[in-house]
Design a protein around this motif. Structure first.
Motif, mmCIF file in Angstrom:
data_model
loop_
_atom_site.group_PDB
_atom_site.id
_atom_site.type_symbol
_atom_site.label_atom_id
_atom_site.label_comp_id
_atom_site.label_asym_id
_atom_site.label_seq_id
_atom_site.Cartn_x
_atom_site.Cartn_y
_atom_site.Cartn_z
ATOM 1 N N ALA A 166 64.893 74.147 -55.753
ATOM 2 C CA ALA A 166 65.479 74.715 -54.531
ATOM 3 C C ALA A 166 66.948 75.035 -54.792
ATOM 4 O O ALA A 166 67.554 74.532 -55.733
ATOM 5 C CB ALA A 166 65.359 73.727 -53.362
ATOM 6 N N ASP A 168 70.440 75.121 -52.372
ATOM 7 C CA ASP A 168 71.023 74.804 -51.064
ATOM 8 C C ASP A 168 72.366 75.511 -50.911
ATOM 9 O O ASP A 168 73.141 75.588 -51.877
ATOM 10 C CB ASP A 168 71.256 73.296 -50.926
ATOM 11 N N GLU A 173 72.557 81.266 -42.818
ATOM 12 C CA GLU A 173 71.712 82.252 -43.494
ATOM 13 C C GLU A 173 72.357 83.631 -43.462
ATOM 14 O O GLU A 173 72.906 84.061 -42.440
ATOM 15 C CB GLU A 173 70.331 82.321 -42.838
ATOM 16 N N ARG A 177 69.721 87.698 -47.859
ATOM 17 C CA ARG A 177 68.916 86.622 -48.438
ATOM 18 C C ARG A 177 67.970 87.131 -49.526
ATOM 19 O O ARG A 177 67.679 86.416 -50.496
ATOM 20 C CB ARG A 177 68.118 85.932 -47.336
ATOM 21 N N ASP A 188 62.629 78.790 -52.591
ATOM 22 C CA ASP A 188 63.055 77.769 -51.634
ATOM 23 C C ASP A 188 64.580 77.760 -51.527
ATOM 24 O O ASP A 188 65.280 77.094 -52.303
ATOM 25 C CB ASP A 188 62.538 76.399 -52.054
ATOM 26 N N TYR A 190 67.774 77.106 -48.888
ATOM 27 C CA TYR A 190 68.094 76.421 -47.638
ATOM 28 C C TYR A 190 69.570 76.625 -47.281
ATOM 29 O O TYR A 190 70.435 76.590 -48.155
ATOM 30 C CB TYR A 190 67.790 74.924 -47.769
ATOM 31 N N PHE A 191 69.812 76.832 -45.990
ATOM 32 C CA PHE A 191 71.158 77.120 -45.498
ATOM 33 C C PHE A 191 71.668 75.990 -44.612
ATOM 34 O O PHE A 191 70.920 75.134 -44.169
ATOM 35 C CB PHE A 191 71.161 78.437 -44.722
ATOM 36 N N GLN A 192 72.984 76.025 -44.380
ATOM 37 C CA GLN A 192 73.671 75.036 -43.547
ATOM 38 C C GLN A 192 73.398 73.606 -44.023
ATOM 39 O O GLN A 192 73.204 72.693 -43.220
ATOM 40 C CB GLN A 192 73.270 75.216 -42.077
ATOM 41 N N GLN A 193 73.431 73.444 -45.336
ATOM 42 C CA GLN A 193 73.241 72.136 -45.953
ATOM 43 C C GLN A 193 74.607 71.475 -46.197
ATOM 44 O O GLN A 193 75.639 72.147 -46.217
ATOM 45 C CB GLN A 193 72.486 72.286 -47.268
#
Length: 337
Positions: A166, A168, A173, A177, A188, A190-193
């Motif tokens: 993944a 991050d 987002e 993307r 995979d 992932y945003f706002q991590q």
């Protein structure tokens, strides 16, 4: 295999911090055979080599390897120095420790770290530093591009693609993307991590690094191009199909005939591609698109010649397809010199 084309997003990002110097922007675009007319498009593409050259020239123009995205300029030569240090390592883990330690010594607003957990996972992360310039959110391009460079450098160190579990990001987002697949070959995202980081198997850290002085020198001649055009997926069916398609585009083979070249049934080939997350028509469109951009931008071919070379019997059909792929007509990509 011909190197891929690059989303116009990266051209716009490369020149973003030179917006107050429009003449310099135009000079850099002209030098690297990129038409200013496509900068307003959200779907346009540029040959990877042109983007790599534009990156190098922009960094040199700004005397900043971060092109204005960090909290302070990063002197030219930082990445090359780090590569030489990391390349003289016994294995990937040692190389990444040297990389992350080096960039914790460079004041640029972020800190790099390598960590592992008890579940066999490894993480290369970017966190905000505590210096006077830190604790602020940077433009997404800084996180995107730096993680990309770390991943591609790690691939080069061991001579193979590192599959990512993944990626991050600490920001929301983005509208672009779709470009992340070409960057990381990972679905995979992932945003706002809490951190921006790469996640992969810790077992990769044990793989040996064996780079000769000659290999290091060759890599450092044009680091941007070496990483942007990097391909280590020769065993994948996606790579095999893309490469063979590229050599047969002008013949425009049917899928059945194409599958026969691998001595397998068409249903089997479709299944192999589906397992990797691809469909044949999507691969064909991408190869046609990137080949057309290459012929127009880098080889100066006419629209008619490019149509024939990419398997179109009529230029009009090619123009319609090209506009669907890029949002622009082929004439915008014609090399001026």
């Amino acid at each position: 295999m011909r190197s891929p084309s690059i989303s116009i997003y990266f051209i716009q990002a490369c020149l973003k911090n030179l917006s107050h110097r429009p003449d310099t922007q135009r000079e850099l675009l002209a030098k690297n055979h990129i038409s200013p007319a496509i900068l307003q498009s959200t779907t346009a593409r540029v040959p990877a080599e042109n983007y790599a050259d534009l990156l190098r020239d922009t960094m040199q123009e700004m005397d900043d390897e971060l092109m204005g995205y960090g909290s302070m300029p990063q002197k030219l030569g930082c990445w090359s120095t780090m590569v030489e240090l990391a390349a003289n390592s016994a294995n990937l883990g040692e190389g990444l420790k040297k990389l992350t330690r080096f960039y914790r010594l460079v004041p640029w607003g972020l800190e790099t770290r390598l960590n592992t957990d008890n579940n066999g996972n490894a993480y290369v992360s970017l966190s905000h530093s505590n210096d006077a310039h830190g604790r602020r959110q940077f433009d997404p391009y800084l996180y995107e591009s730096f993680l990309f460079y770390i991943h591609r450098t790690a691939n080069w160190l061991i001579g193979r693609q590192i599959p990512l579990h993944a990626v991050d990001f600490c920001f929301a987002e983005t509208q672009h993307r779709a470009v992340y697949w070409d960057m990381y070959f990972c679905k995979d995202i992932y945003f706002q991590q809490p951190l921006s980081q790469l996640r992969f198997s810790a077992s990769m850290l044990e793989l040996p690094v064996a780079k000769s002085a000659q290999a290091i020198s060759a890599f450092l001649i044009h680091v941007n191009q070496a990483m942007i055009t990097q391909i280590y997926a020769q065993k994948s069916w996606h790579y095999k199909v893309s490469t063979r398609l590229e050599s047969q585009l002008s013949d425009n083979p049917s899928f059945s005939d194409f599958a026969k070249g691998f001595n397998i049934h068409p249903h089997t080939l479709r299944s192999y591609l589906r397992d990797e997350g691809f469909q044949y028509q999507d691969i064909k469109d991408r190869v046609r698109r990137d080949s057309a951009i290459f012929y127009l931008s880098s080889r100066g071919k006419s629209v008619e010649e490019t149509a024939a070379l990419t398997g179109f019997s009529e230029a009009s059909a090619f123009i319609r397809a090209f506009k669907k792929w890029t949002g622009n007509t082929p004439i915008h990509y014609k090399r001026k010199s």
